[in-house]
Design a protein around this motif. Structure first.
Motif: not given
Length: 137
Positions: A19-21, A37-43, A47-49, A100-103
């Motif tokens: 997801i992104e914003q 910002v992009v949040i990328t989940p991996i298997p 999740c990488y932010i 992502a909200e905090r940083e």
């Protein structure tokens, strides 16, 4: 419906979908830029932010509202040459969104599926490229 309610944003991450914003515009040293910002989940369940900063130029408009960081990096000296930096990792989708909200001051109301950021950018341009946090109308 462009914006994901929190339940759908979390569901996308749980299904392995990023997801992104769009975070907003800024000016620095006589240049304009935008951050997203992009949040990328991996298997592995992590999740990488990441936060990407690109120069806001007419060149971006030419691409139909798509943001191409490798061609428009605001800080071309970044180690990865794309203006992106990893903000952190999280072990759950909830923790990733919190980070992502905090940083980055991401707003829980404005998450979109990966690939929808171009529409956000077009709206941003149509509203006159406002500086500061992005607030869709």
């Amino acid at each position: 419906m462009r914006y994901l309610p929190m339940s759908l944003a979390l569901g996308a991450l749980r299904r392995g979908r990023p997801i992104e914003q769009l975070l907003g515009g800024f000016a620095e040293a006589g240049r304009r830029g935008v951050r997203f910002v992009v949040i990328t989940p991996i298997p592995a369940g992590v999740c990488y932010i990441s936060c990407t900063t690109v120069e806001d130029t007419m060149e971006l408009d030419r691409h139909g509202g798509l943001l191409y960081p490798s061609e428009n990096a605001f800080y071309p000296g970044d180690a990865d040459s794309e203006g992106a930096r990893t903000v952190g990792t999280a072990s759950t989708p909830e923790a990733a969104i919190e980070l992502a909200e905090r940083e980055l001051n991401a707003d829980p109301r404005w998450w979109v599926n990966l690939g929808m950021l171009g529409y956000e950018y077009r709206d941003y341009v149509a509203r006159g490229r406002p500086l500061g946090p992005w607030q869709p109308s």
